[in-house]
Design a protein around this motif. Structure first.
Motif, short mmCIF file in Angstrom:
data_model
loop_
_atom_site.label_atom_id
_atom_site.label_comp_id
_atom_site.label_asym_id
_atom_site.label_seq_id
_atom_site.Cartn_x
_atom_site.Cartn_y
_atom_site.Cartn_z
N THR A 171 38.42 38.43 40.66
CA THR A 171 37.66 39.67 40.54
C THR A 171 38.58 40.80 40.10
O THR A 171 39.79 40.75 40.29
CB THR A 171 37.03 40.06 41.89
N ASN A 172 37.98 41.79 39.47
CA ASN A 172 38.68 43.02 39.09
C ASN A 172 37.64 44.11 38.94
O ASN A 172 36.47 43.92 39.31
CB ASN A 172 39.51 42.82 37.81
N ALA A 173 38.04 45.24 38.38
CA ALA A 173 37.12 46.38 38.28
C ALA A 173 35.91 46.07 37.41
O ALA A 173 34.82 46.60 37.64
CB ALA A 173 37.86 47.59 37.74
N THR A 174 36.07 45.21 36.41
CA THR A 174 34.95 44.90 35.51
C THR A 174 34.16 43.67 35.94
O THR A 174 33.04 43.48 35.50
CB THR A 174 35.45 44.71 34.07
N THR A 175 34.74 42.83 36.80
CA THR A 175 34.02 41.66 37.31
C THR A 175 34.14 41.61 38.84
O THR A 175 34.85 40.77 39.39
CB THR A 175 34.56 40.34 36.70
#
Length: 201
Positions: A149-153
């Motif tokens: 995960t990250n800011a866009t996912t």
């Protein structure tokens, strides 16, 4: 705020057809209280020995769950040791399901994951990562991501309708589908145990 989780009775099973699913791991933590998981066939893959995960006395119960009321439990905190246990055989097709009883004492608003599946040998490629967070309304929300995960996912969270101090049945699935990024992850919280598969998160 420190968050802690009580986890009990983890069952992992493989299914090409859910009606014929066969358990491949059934973990009820039936060990001596105080023993560390790394002395019981688990491997620490991050966190070293900080907040080592040990067997704690007592168990969680959930009506209709076959392993409820057996064995002991483990407790996780928001920092420290992460461990894994290798499945008896490599899984390269079909769907892997895992179910567990969890009881969340406290959680953080950022949300963090407390369970995942992964390859053998384990790496940083975690699949079907299960999250929990403290929502704005003061309740808990459980979430899921297929992989990193990250800011866009970010992880996808269910409704924030769950409470601290309550035992929930969590079921997660990871379906292996041909293609580079076609695999499917699913999450259920307190699914109906009496019939067909209900809609997932």
């Amino acid at each position: 705020m420190k968050k802690t989780y009580k986890m009990f009775a983890i069952i992992v099973f493989l299914a090409f057809n859910i009606n014929f699913a066969q358990p491949i791991i059934n973990e009820e933590f039936e060990y001596t209280v105080g023993d560390s998981l790394t002395s019981l066939g688990y491997t620490a893959h991050s966190g070293g020995t900080t907040n080592a995960i040990t067997i704690r006395s007592g168990n969680l119960t959930y009506l209709g769950y076959p392993a409820a009321g057996l064995g002991n439990h483990i407790q996780l905190v928001n920092t420290g040791q992460d461990v894994n246990k290798t499945l008896p055989a490599d899984v390269t097709s079909g769907t892997v399901y895992a179910s567990m009883l969890v009881n969340i004492d406290s959680a953080r608003t950022l949300g963090e994951y407390f369970f995942h599946l992964g390859p053998n040998p384990i790496s940083t490629t975690f699949r079907s990562r299960v999250f929990v967070k403290l929502a704005a309304n003061g309740n808990l929300a459980f979430g899921l991501s297929k992989g990193s995960t990250n800011a866009t996912t970010p992880p996808v969270y269910a409704d924030s309708i769950y409470s601290t101090g309550t035992t929930y049945l969590i079921v997660v699935a990871y379906e292996i589908v041909d293609g580079a990024s076609n695999d499917i992850a699913k999450l259920w919280v307190n699914p109906d145990l009496s019939g067909s598969i209900p809609p997932a998160l």
